[in-house]
Design a protein around this motif. Structure first.
Motif, PDB file in Angstrom:
ATOM      1  N   ILE A   1      71.748 -45.967  77.509  1.00 35.19           N
ATOM      2  CA  ILE A   1      72.266 -47.393  76.776  1.00 35.19           C
ATOM      3  C   ILE A   1      70.589 -47.649  76.678  1.00 35.19           C
ATOM      4  CG2 ILE A   1      72.876 -49.555  77.009  1.00 35.19           C
ATOM      5  CD1 ILE A   1      75.110 -48.647  78.795  1.00 35.19           C
ATOM      6  N   VAL A   2      70.445 -48.020  75.353  1.00 39.43           N
ATOM      7  CA  VAL A   2      69.006 -48.511  74.927  1.00 39.43           C
ATOM      8  C   VAL A   2      69.108 -49.912  74.228  1.00 39.43           C
ATOM      9  CG1 VAL A   2      67.179 -48.181  73.502  1.00 39.43           C
ATOM     10  CG2 VAL A   2      68.367 -46.090  74.397  1.00 39.43           C
TER      11      VAL A   2
ATOM     12  N   VAL B   1      69.908 -45.538  82.210  1.00 39.41           N
ATOM     13  CA  VAL B   1      70.500 -44.288  82.368  1.00 39.41           C
ATOM     14  C   VAL B   1      71.533 -44.086  83.562  1.00 39.41           C
ATOM     15  CG1 VAL B   1      69.890 -41.735  83.190  1.00 39.41           C
ATOM     16  CG2 VAL B   1      68.183 -42.833  81.969  1.00 39.41           C
ATOM     17  N   ILE B   2      72.776 -43.718  82.945  1.00 34.82           N
ATOM     18  CA  ILE B   2      73.955 -43.736  83.814  1.00 34.82           C
ATOM     19  C   ILE B   2      74.503 -42.328  84.075  1.00 34.82           C
ATOM     20  CG2 ILE B   2      76.154 -44.941  84.004  1.00 34.82           C
ATOM     21  CD1 ILE B   2      75.105 -47.014  82.192  1.00 34.82           C
ATOM     22  N   GLU B   3      74.869 -42.224  85.378  1.00 31.38           N
ATOM     23  CA  GLU B   3      75.602 -40.854  85.548  1.00 31.38           C
ATOM     24  C   GLU B   3      77.148 -41.248  84.888  1.00 31.38           C
ATOM     25  OE1 GLU B   3      75.413 -37.827  86.523  1.00 31.38           O
ATOM     26  OE2 GLU B   3      73.789 -37.828  87.950  1.00 31.38           O
ATOM     27  N   PRO B   4      77.613 -40.239  84.313  1.00 26.88           N
ATOM     28  CA  PRO B   4      79.277 -40.297  83.722  1.00 26.88           C
ATOM     29  C   PRO B   4      80.037 -40.415  84.756  1.00 26.88           C
ATOM     30  CG  PRO B   4      78.173 -38.753  82.751  1.00 26.88           C
ATOM     31  CD  PRO B   4      77.002 -38.973  83.839  1.00 26.88           C
ATOM     32  N   THR B   5      80.051 -40.145  86.000  1.00 23.15           N
ATOM     33  CA  THR B   5      80.783 -40.244  87.134  1.00 23.15           C
ATOM     34  C   THR B   5      80.843 -41.819  87.489  1.00 23.15           C
ATOM     35  OG1 THR B   5      79.226 -39.743  88.652  1.00 23.15           O
ATOM     36  CG2 THR B   5      80.622 -38.023  88.172  1.00 23.15           C
TER      37      THR B   5
ATOM     38  N   VAL C   1      67.006 -47.573  85.362  1.00 25.94           N
ATOM     39  CA  VAL C   1      66.462 -48.464  84.393  1.00 25.94           C
ATOM     40  C   VAL C   1      64.931 -48.098  84.269  1.00 25.94           C
ATOM     41  CG1 VAL C   1      66.412 -50.811  83.460  1.00 25.94           C
ATOM     42  CG2 VAL C   1      68.382 -50.187  84.827  1.00 25.94           C
ATOM     43  N   ILE C   2      64.658 -48.140  83.038  1.00 19.12           N
ATOM     44  CA  ILE C   2      63.063 -48.165  82.864  1.00 19.12           C
ATOM     45  C   ILE C   2      62.496 -48.956  81.536  1.00 19.12           C
ATOM     46  CG2 ILE C   2      63.367 -45.885  81.689  1.00 19.12           C
ATOM     47  CD1 ILE C   2      60.540 -45.305  83.041  1.00 19.12           C
ATOM     48  N   HIS C   3      61.462 -49.265  81.522  1.00 20.07           N
ATOM     49  CA  HIS C   3      60.968 -49.982  80.278  1.00 20.07           C
ATOM     50  C   HIS C   3      60.097 -49.115  79.667  1.00 20.07           C
ATOM     51  CE1 HIS C   3      58.362 -53.429  78.532  1.00 20.07           C
ATOM     52  NE2 HIS C   3      59.277 -53.089  77.730  1.00 20.07           N
ATOM     53  N   TYR C   4      60.249 -48.925  78.363  1.00 19.00           N
ATOM     54  CA  TYR C   4      59.407 -48.067  77.572  1.00 19.00           C
ATOM     55  C   TYR C   4      58.679 -48.577  76.427  1.00 19.00           C
ATOM     56  CZ  TYR C   4      61.299 -43.678  79.266  1.00 19.00           C
ATOM     57  OH  TYR C   4      61.773 -42.380  80.035  1.00 19.00           O
TER      58      TYR C   4
ATOM     59  N   LEU D   1      71.776 -49.605  71.536  1.00 18.40           N
ATOM     60  CA  LEU D   1      72.478 -48.081  71.230  1.00 18.40           C
ATOM     61  C   LEU D   1      73.202 -47.680  72.493  1.00 18.40           C
ATOM     62  CD1 LEU D   1      68.974 -47.309  69.777  1.00 18.40           C
ATOM     63  CD2 LEU D   1      71.277 -48.052  68.562  1.00 18.40           C
ATOM     64  N   PHE D   2      74.246 -46.783  72.467  1.00 22.31           N
ATOM     65  CA  PHE D   2      75.081 -45.995  73.351  1.00 22.31           C
ATOM     66  C   PHE D   2      74.944 -44.732  72.900  1.00 22.31           C
ATOM     67  CE2 PHE D   2      78.648 -44.289  75.272  1.00 22.31           C
ATOM     68  CZ  PHE D   2      78.614 -44.843  76.487  1.00 22.31           C
ATOM     69  N   ILE D   3      74.240 -43.847  73.831  1.00 22.68           N
ATOM     70  CA  ILE D   3      74.243 -42.478  73.225  1.00 22.68           C
ATOM     71  C   ILE D   3      75.174 -41.463  74.690  1.00 22.68           C
ATOM     72  CG2 ILE D   3      72.767 -40.629  73.145  1.00 22.68           C
ATOM     73  CD1 ILE D   3      70.853 -43.468  73.038  1.00 22.68           C
TER      74      ILE D   3
END
Length: 94
Positions: free
Chosen positions: A37-38, A84-88, A18-21, A62-64
């Motif tokens: 996910i944003v 950011v998530i690993e699909p696994t 997780v990061i803040h931009y 948003l879901f990318i």
């Protein structure tokens, strides 16, 4: 076009990062091998994804999917949390 890799964000043994931009200039189109996910905290802009262009603003979620081509164009700025998530991560052990 750049392809972003999980190993550049997710630490070994973890499944989520997780990061803040805070963004005030357009980013180049890119793709990645992870789920993204944003959540837009403040600001407004446009999200270009695949062949579509969508307005985003405070409260947008948003879901990318992995492999989707996308980019953000702040108008004039965007403040968001990026997950950011690993699909696994979503696989259930038998």
């Amino acid at each position: 076009m750049e392809k972003l890799l999980s190993r550049n964000y997710i630490k070994n043994g973890d499944s989520i990062y997780v990061i803040h931009y805070k963004q005030n200039r357009p980013e180049p189109k890119h793709t990645h091998e992870f789920i993204e996910i944003v959540y837009i905290i403040e600001g407004a802009g446009r999200h270009k994804i695949d062949e579509g262009i969508y307005d985003v603003r405070k409260g947008s979620l948003l879901f990318i999917r992995p492999g989707q081509v996308h980019s953000f164009v702040p108008q004039p700025s965007l403040d968001y949390v990026n997950i950011v998530i690993e699909p696994t991560f979503f696989l259930v052990a038998p």
